[in-house]
Design a protein around this motif. Structure first.
Motif, PDB file in Angstrom:
ATOM      1  N   LEU A 160       0.787  -1.238   0.000  1.00  0.00           N
ATOM      2  CA  LEU A 160       0.000   0.000   0.000  1.00  0.00           C
ATOM      3  C   LEU A 160       0.815   1.282   0.000  1.00  0.00           C
ATOM      4  O   LEU A 160       0.253   2.346  -0.289  1.00  0.00           O
ATOM      5  CB  LEU A 160      -0.928   0.010   1.233  1.00  0.00           C
ATOM      6  CG  LEU A 160      -1.951  -1.125   1.307  1.00  0.00           C
ATOM      7  CD1 LEU A 160      -2.771  -1.022   2.589  1.00  0.00           C
ATOM      8  CD2 LEU A 160      -2.871  -1.112   0.096  1.00  0.00           C
ATOM      9  N   ARG A 161       2.114   1.230   0.307  1.00  0.00           N
ATOM     10  CA  ARG A 161       2.850   2.490   0.455  1.00  0.00           C
ATOM     11  C   ARG A 161       2.915   3.305  -0.839  1.00  0.00           C
ATOM     12  O   ARG A 161       3.064   4.533  -0.783  1.00  0.00           O
ATOM     13  CB  ARG A 161       4.257   2.240   0.999  1.00  0.00           C
ATOM     14  CG  ARG A 161       5.205   1.466   0.129  1.00  0.00           C
ATOM     15  CD  ARG A 161       6.646   1.657   0.605  1.00  0.00           C
ATOM     16  NE  ARG A 161       6.836   1.361   1.998  1.00  0.00           N
ATOM     17  CZ  ARG A 161       7.296   0.193   2.478  1.00  0.00           C
ATOM     18  NH1 ARG A 161       7.590  -0.788   1.629  1.00  0.00           N
ATOM     19  NH2 ARG A 161       7.459   0.009   3.757  1.00  0.00           N
ATOM     20  N   HIS A 162       2.797   2.679  -2.003  1.00  0.00           N
ATOM     21  CA  HIS A 162       2.839   3.415  -3.266  1.00  0.00           C
ATOM     22  C   HIS A 162       1.443   3.626  -3.851  1.00  0.00           C
ATOM     23  O   HIS A 162       1.316   4.149  -4.960  1.00  0.00           O
ATOM     24  CB  HIS A 162       3.723   2.688  -4.280  1.00  0.00           C
ATOM     25  CG  HIS A 162       3.312   1.271  -4.552  1.00  0.00           C
ATOM     26  ND1 HIS A 162       3.262   0.312  -3.571  1.00  0.00           N
ATOM     27  CD2 HIS A 162       2.927   0.643  -5.700  1.00  0.00           C
ATOM     28  CE1 HIS A 162       2.893  -0.836  -4.100  1.00  0.00           C
ATOM     29  NE2 HIS A 162       2.665  -0.658  -5.373  1.00  0.00           N
ATOM     30  N   ARG A 163       0.404   3.210  -3.120  1.00  0.00           N
ATOM     31  CA  ARG A 163      -0.964   3.368  -3.612  1.00  0.00           C
ATOM     32  C   ARG A 163      -1.727   4.468  -2.877  1.00  0.00           C
ATOM     33  O   ARG A 163      -2.901   4.691  -3.153  1.00  0.00           O
ATOM     34  CB  ARG A 163      -1.722   2.041  -3.482  1.00  0.00           C
ATOM     35  CG  ARG A 163      -1.030   0.882  -4.176  1.00  0.00           C
ATOM     36  CD  ARG A 163      -1.798  -0.412  -4.027  1.00  0.00           C
ATOM     37  NE  ARG A 163      -0.984  -1.548  -4.418  1.00  0.00           N
ATOM     38  CZ  ARG A 163      -0.820  -1.961  -5.665  1.00  0.00           C
ATOM     39  NH1 ARG A 163      -1.434  -1.325  -6.643  1.00  0.00           N
ATOM     40  NH2 ARG A 163      -0.041  -2.993  -5.936  1.00  0.00           N
ATOM     41  N   ILE A 164      -1.096   5.113  -1.918  1.00  0.00           N
ATOM     42  CA  ILE A 164      -1.727   6.183  -1.153  1.00  0.00           C
ATOM     43  C   ILE A 164      -1.077   7.503  -1.527  1.00  0.00           C
ATOM     44  O   ILE A 164       0.150   7.635  -1.491  1.00  0.00           O
ATOM     45  CB  ILE A 164      -1.587   5.927   0.359  1.00  0.00           C
ATOM     46  CG1 ILE A 164      -2.335   4.642   0.749  1.00  0.00           C
ATOM     47  CG2 ILE A 164      -2.115   7.110   1.156  1.00  0.00           C
ATOM     48  CD1 ILE A 164      -2.154   4.260   2.198  1.00  0.00           C
ATOM     49  N   LEU A 165      -1.899   8.471  -1.914  1.00  0.00           N
ATOM     50  CA  LEU A 165      -1.394   9.799  -2.253  1.00  0.00           C
ATOM     51  C   LEU A 165      -1.556  10.703  -1.043  1.00  0.00           C
ATOM     52  O   LEU A 165      -2.657  10.866  -0.512  1.00  0.00           O
ATOM     53  CB  LEU A 165      -2.166  10.377  -3.442  1.00  0.00           C
ATOM     54  CG  LEU A 165      -2.101   9.588  -4.754  1.00  0.00           C
ATOM     55  CD1 LEU A 165      -2.849  10.320  -5.856  1.00  0.00           C
ATOM     56  CD2 LEU A 165      -0.646   9.361  -5.162  1.00  0.00           C
TER      57      LEU A 165
ATOM     58  N   THR B 171       5.113  10.519   6.548  1.00  0.00           N
ATOM     59  CA  THR B 171       5.332   9.529   5.502  1.00  0.00           C
ATOM     60  C   THR B 171       4.144   8.586   5.372  1.00  0.00           C
ATOM     61  O   THR B 171       3.317   8.471   6.297  1.00  0.00           O
ATOM     62  CB  THR B 171       6.593   8.700   5.789  1.00  0.00           C
ATOM     63  OG1 THR B 171       6.379   7.913   6.974  1.00  0.00           O
ATOM     64  CG2 THR B 171       7.804   9.594   5.981  1.00  0.00           C
ATOM     65  N   THR B 172       4.068   7.910   4.247  1.00  0.00           N
ATOM     66  CA  THR B 172       3.009   6.929   4.032  1.00  0.00           C
ATOM     67  C   THR B 172       3.101   5.799   5.045  1.00  0.00           C
ATOM     68  O   THR B 172       2.080   5.312   5.538  1.00  0.00           O
ATOM     69  CB  THR B 172       3.094   6.364   2.603  1.00  0.00           C
ATOM     70  OG1 THR B 172       3.125   7.436   1.669  1.00  0.00           O
ATOM     71  CG2 THR B 172       1.900   5.471   2.312  1.00  0.00           C
ATOM     72  N   ASP B 173       4.322   5.377   5.370  1.00  0.00           N
ATOM     73  CA  ASP B 173       4.492   4.303   6.348  1.00  0.00           C
ATOM     74  C   ASP B 173       3.955   4.700   7.718  1.00  0.00           C
ATOM     75  O   ASP B 173       3.358   3.884   8.424  1.00  0.00           O
ATOM     76  CB  ASP B 173       5.972   3.924   6.465  1.00  0.00           C
ATOM     77  CG  ASP B 173       6.442   3.058   5.293  1.00  0.00           C
ATOM     78  OD1 ASP B 173       5.591   2.652   4.479  1.00  0.00           O
ATOM     79  OD2 ASP B 173       7.645   2.797   5.200  1.00  0.00           O
TER      80      ASP B 173
END
Length: 327
Positions: free
Chosen positions: A296-301, A312-314
């Motif tokens: 999911l870290r690259h699917r959340i804007l 950060t997304t994490d």
């Protein structure tokens, strides 16, 4: 198939995973998480993006994996002057027959290492989309199927490094996993020093598995059981990325767009693969939590507020995982 039968078949079919890990361990020190995620990508037939600063053995890990599998391999060094035809191929004119014939590019291999993928311009990134999603390439008026299996294992340096391009969101979503590669521990770095600080370090691996073994394991991964409560847990996690305020009011203005249904599918699929690697015939909530960040870290804007606060997304995923009830 009963649970006991599936458990026995998983135990019999997963032996190649240990052999591949052992072979990769001959050239790679530590990075157990990275190796596991590469194997998850192989089991799920999904593309993997590795991100980290230079010198963390990202390229070495992918080359070690390709050497451990008896599959065809090609490596691209992405540069700002790379052209789509350099990857896909082109139509070549034959004057004797007065016709065009295809000259297929090096992308027609099982494993593709896209090294420093974010150093190529947008035109090259777009050319990869059809290959990554449809597993085919169109040259002229004909479409050519890519070999099976076909996986893109890409590496990239952080965006703030000189000479890099932001990957399009549509292409990022095609990657099954985005793995963040960190620094080794002190003990691991001492081992790296002992093993690699000489004029003839070991970089080559020997084949320890075949595509047929991988294909058989993929069929078993699809059979791994997901309890309805775990399925609902997966959906609740994805929905929490779209409506974060419902699980944590402090996240209200930090997410601009959440994960798509492709994220739901991939989270379930990778949780199955994670269970398979651990020799289980069923998925646990911990399998889902272990894979959530990489899926999911690259699917959340993130919103502008989040970027301004250096969130950060994490960190956001950590808070979501701590708030959504575990079955």
């Amino acid at each position: 198939m009963s649970n006991e039968e599936l458990q026995d078949r998983i135990a019999a079919s997963s032996g190649w995973i240990g052999a591949v890990k052992t072979e990769m361990g001959r050239v790679l020190v530590g990075q157990e998480l990275l190796v596991d995620r590469l194997i998850v990508g192989i089991l799920c037939n999904g593309h993997v993006l590795l991100e980290g600063v230079p010198g963390l053995a990202k390229t070495l890990a992918v080359k070690a994996l390709s050497g451990s599998l008896a599959a065809s391999f090609a490596r691209f060094q992405f540069t700002p002057d790379l052209l789509p035809a350099d990857l896909l191929g082109t139509m070549v004119y034959n004057p004797q027959e007065a016709s065009f014939a295809p000259k297929l590019g090096p992308i027609f291999n099982n494993l593709i290492l896209a090294d420093e993928i974010n150093r190529a311009p947008a035109k090259v990134q777009s050319a990869l989309l059809e290959a990554m999603q449809e597993r085919q390439v169109t040259l002229g008026d004909k479409t050519y199927k890519l070999p099976e299996p076909f996986l893109v294992l890409a590496t990239q340096n952080p965006i703030d490094q000189e000479g890099t391009y932001q990957l399009p969101e549509a292409q990022l979503d095609r990657f099954l996993l985005k793995v963040s590669v960190g620094y080794p521990s002190k003990a691991e770095e001492l081992t790296v020093l002992d093993r690699m600080a000489n004029s003839e370090p070991v970089y080559q691996t020997q084949a320890a598995a075949t595509p047929e073994q991988v294909a058989a394991s993929r069929l078993l991964v699809n059979e791994i059981y997901i309890d309805p409560a775990v399925r609902e847990y997966i959906v609740e996690l994805i929905r929490a990325t779209r409506q974060p305020a419902k699980v944590d009011g402090s996240l209200r203005h930090l997410i601009r767009a959440g994960a798509s249904p492709r994220g739901t599918i991939n989270l379930a699929l990778t949780a199955r693969a994670h269970a398979f690697i651990n020799g289980r015939s069923f998925v646990t909530p911990q399998d889902v939590k272990d894979m959530a960040h990489d899926v999911l870290r690259h699917r959340i804007l993130l919103s502008y507020e989040a970027e301004a606060e250096d969130t950060t997304t994490d960190q956001i995923l950590d808070r979501i995982l701590s708030k959504v009830p575990v079955p």
